[in-house]
Design a protein around this motif. Structure first.
Motif, PDB file in Angstrom:
ATOM      1  N   THR A  74      -0.786   4.560  12.883  1.00 24.65           N
ATOM      2  CA  THR A  74      -0.953   5.663  11.922  1.00 24.65           C
ATOM      3  C   THR A  74      -2.384   5.772  11.394  1.00 24.65           C
ATOM      4  OG1 THR A  74      -0.046   4.169  10.254  1.00 24.65           O
ATOM      5  CG2 THR A  74       1.463   5.792  11.153  1.00 24.65           C
ATOM      6  N   ASN A 131      -6.270  -8.584  -0.255  1.00 19.26           N
ATOM      7  CA  ASN A 131      -7.125  -9.283  -1.232  1.00 19.26           C
ATOM      8  C   ASN A 131      -6.512  -9.242  -2.628  1.00 19.26           C
ATOM      9  OD1 ASN A 131     -10.545  -8.575   0.013  1.00 19.26           O
ATOM     10  ND2 ASN A 131      -8.976  -9.932   0.759  1.00 19.26           N
ATOM     11  N   THR A 181      -1.987  -4.163   7.807  1.00 16.37           N
ATOM     12  CA  THR A 181      -1.606  -2.907   8.476  1.00 16.37           C
ATOM     13  C   THR A 181      -2.788  -2.103   9.012  1.00 16.37           C
ATOM     14  OG1 THR A 181      -1.646  -1.729   6.368  1.00 16.37           O
ATOM     15  CG2 THR A 181       0.480  -2.682   7.050  1.00 16.37           C
ATOM     16  N   THR A 182      -4.031  -2.473   8.668  1.00 15.21           N
ATOM     17  CA  THR A 182      -5.185  -1.801   9.288  1.00 15.21           C
ATOM     18  C   THR A 182      -5.787  -2.754  10.311  1.00 15.21           C
ATOM     19  OG1 THR A 182      -6.744  -2.673   7.642  1.00 15.21           O
ATOM     20  CG2 THR A 182      -5.779  -0.503   7.190  1.00 15.21           C
ATOM     21  N   ASP A 187       0.858  -1.185   0.000  1.00 16.86           N
ATOM     22  CA  ASP A 187       0.000   0.000   0.000  1.00 16.86           C
ATOM     23  C   ASP A 187       0.905   1.250   0.000  1.00 16.86           C
ATOM     24  OD1 ASP A 187      -1.536   2.185   1.073  1.00 16.86           O
ATOM     25  OD2 ASP A 187      -2.948   0.748   1.943  1.00 16.86           O
ATOM     26  N   PHE A 238       1.636  -1.037  13.417  1.00 18.38           N
ATOM     27  CA  PHE A 238       1.176  -0.554  12.104  1.00 18.38           C
ATOM     28  C   PHE A 238      -0.059   0.336  12.246  1.00 18.38           C
ATOM     29  CE2 PHE A 238       3.467  -4.280  10.247  1.00 18.38           C
ATOM     30  CZ  PHE A 238       4.235  -3.572   9.347  1.00 18.38           C
ATOM     31  N   LYS A 298     -18.743  -6.687  -6.210  1.00 16.79           N
ATOM     32  CA  LYS A 298     -17.694  -6.780  -5.196  1.00 16.79           C
ATOM     33  C   LYS A 298     -17.090  -8.190  -5.154  1.00 16.79           C
ATOM     34  CE  LYS A 298     -16.845  -5.213  -0.529  1.00 16.79           C
ATOM     35  NZ  LYS A 298     -15.500  -4.769  -0.771  1.00 16.79           N
ATOM     36  N   LYS A 340      -9.386  -1.573  -6.102  1.00 17.27           N
ATOM     37  CA  LYS A 340      -9.410  -3.035  -5.900  1.00 17.27           C
ATOM     38  C   LYS A 340     -10.069  -3.624  -7.161  1.00 17.27           C
ATOM     39  CE  LYS A 340     -11.260  -6.440  -2.652  1.00 17.27           C
ATOM     40  NZ  LYS A 340     -12.095  -6.640  -1.458  1.00 17.27           N
ATOM     41  N   GLU A 394     -11.211   1.242  -2.587  1.00 16.11           N
ATOM     42  CA  GLU A 394     -12.149   0.250  -3.114  1.00 16.11           C
ATOM     43  C   GLU A 394     -12.180   0.325  -4.643  1.00 16.11           C
ATOM     44  OE1 GLU A 394     -13.200  -1.889  -0.739  1.00 16.11           O
ATOM     45  OE2 GLU A 394     -14.099  -3.033  -2.356  1.00 16.11           O
ATOM     46  N   GLY A 446      -7.072  -4.253   3.908  1.00 19.65           N
ATOM     47  CA  GLY A 446      -7.826  -5.329   3.282  1.00 19.65           C
ATOM     48  C   GLY A 446      -7.738  -5.319   1.772  1.00 19.65           C
ATOM     49  N   VAL A 447      -7.719  -4.133   1.179  1.00 19.18           N
ATOM     50  CA  VAL A 447      -7.652  -4.041  -0.282  1.00 19.18           C
ATOM     51  C   VAL A 447      -6.360  -4.682  -0.789  1.00 19.18           C
ATOM     52  CG1 VAL A 447      -7.342  -2.411  -2.192  1.00 19.18           C
ATOM     53  CG2 VAL A 447      -9.203  -2.085  -0.555  1.00 19.18           C
TER      54      VAL A 447
END
Ligand SMILES: NC(=O)c1ccc[n+]([C@@H]2O[C@H](COP(=O)([O-])OP(=O)(O)OC[C@H]3O[C@@H](n4cnc5c(N)ncnc54)[C@H](O)[C@@H]3O)[C@@H](O)[C@H]2O)c1
Length: 360
Positions: A169, A106, A126-127, A42, A166, A148, A73, A70, A102-103
């Protein structure tokens, strides 16, 4: 480092390393020395954590940065990653570390799964969402033509590395709303981890230590669900708790209601339906209110949204049957109400409307 194990779709299980809240040296020690190491990261994480990508990749040329959203993605982003990997000529012995929310997990997991019928890959989420949810469940996917996760495969990382550092931030608001996906799972199916998490939730957005404890408890809860029902056919429908009304509100008022806020309110409406149907008592509603208040999340539906409009939106719910909308409902914390062999309870419009009207 603690190690938990998650059931995989291809692998029997894979390790989830839970690091102390240190810098990332223990991550570097997990990487093999020999093969070439590629990184899909990312772009925001790359700039927040300088030198991280360079320390994970064999060469700066082997780093692929993606702006995560999104919209990105997408098949186009997947193709861009594949094109870049193609120029690098990876072979079966090479490895890919996927770093991001998540993006990225995936998208990067899907790209690694497709190249030469599958490169080995590692997850570095990281999220909060990625750490407590996305990194377990084996789903690799991108969106396609507005649908989706339409292009995807089931596949497992070699390992997943969790470090609460992580999430330092992320904004406090994001951390609070992203915690809901974990709380949801515990409310629906894991009383033990729900109770364990209560000591930490008030401070999760301000204290890395509390957040790290919370993350570990939520991972334990999700691992249990995945072990029982990876494909979410039975007990795994606990993943859907709060999502019926939550998704409808999120669709109708995307500016005011993000996914976590929607699911939080959706769980509260579901608890009110449970109470009205005699499945649960007032305590269940009180527990839901208490959690949302502790997290500083909204406990009411935005006044701009009329209950009838939400009901209309529910008509689009893919699970509707015989004019009723199926809900995941609880009898008490950690216990879903059963309907024969399954866990989806069909609810009449009037019952839904009543619970919605109570939620303003
Ligand atoms: N089982 C599954 O596979 C599963 C489960 C839940 C969600 N998802 C998917 O995950 C995605 C949502 O995940 P997400 O919320 O992590 O979204 P995301 O990956 O888009 O990240 C959200 C934002 O946070 C930024 N970001 C990433 N790490 C950061 C950090 N450490 N600090 C600050 N900012 C950071 C990103 O650049 C992005 O702008 C959706 O596409 C959803 O479909 C998948």
């Amino acid at each position: 480092m603690d190690i938990l194990y998650c059931k995989g779709y291809i692998k029997k299980r894979y390790p989830i390393y839970i690091s102390e809240i240190t810098e990332f040296s223990d991550l570097f020690s997990l990487l093999p020395e020999k093969p070439r190491k590629f990184v899909i990261i990312d772009a925001a994480v790359r700039s927040n954590f300088t030198h991280l990508a360079e320390s994970l990749a064999t060469s700066p040329d082997y780093i692929i940065s993606i702006e995560a959203s999104e919209e990105n993605k997408s098949f186009e982003s997947l193709e861009a990653v594949l094109q870049k990997l193609f120029t690098l000529k990876p072979d079966k012995s090479d490895v890919v570390t996927v770093v991001g929310g998540g993006v990225l997990l995936n998208l990067g997991g899907l790209a690694a799964s497709l190249v030469t019928r599958g490169l080995r890959f590692y997850y570095v989420p990281t999220t909060l969402t990625a750490q407590i949810d996305v990194c377990m469940g084996s789903k690799q996917a991108v969106n396609f033509n507005g649908a989706k996760n339409w292009i995807g495969v089931f596949n497992d990382p070699e390992f997943c590395y969790i470090n609460a550092r992580f999430t330092d931030t992320q904004t406090e608001a994001d951390i609070r709303s992203q915690s809901i996906e974990g709380i949801k799972l515990c409310l629906a199916s894991n009383k033990k981890q729900f109770e364990a998490s209560m000591a930490d939730i008030e401070n999760i957005s301000t204290s890395t230590m509390h957040r790290s404890n919370f993350i570990t408890n939520m991972i334990k809860a999700k691992i249990e669900v995945v072990a029982e029902d990876l494909l979410e056919k039975q007990h795994g429908v606990s993943m859907l708790y709060g999502h019926t009304v939550g998704h409808a509100i999120e669709m109708l008022a995307p500016q005011e209601v993000n996914h976590g806020i929607g699911v939080g309110i959706g769980m509260l409406v579901a608890a009110r339906i449970s109470r009205a149907l005699g499945l649960a008592n007032e305590d269940l509603v009180a527990v839901h209110l208490g959690v949302l208040q502790k997290l500083g999340l909204p406990t009411t539906i935005p006044a701009t949204l009329k209950p009838e409009a939400i009901l209309k939106q529910l008509h689009y719910d893919k699970k509707n049957f015989n004019g009723k909308t199926p809900f995941v409902l609880l009898k008490q914390v950690g216990e879903m109400a059963k309907n024969g062999e399954g866990y989806l309870i069909p609810v009449e419009e009037q019952q839904i409307l009543k619970a919605l009207k109570e939620s303003y």
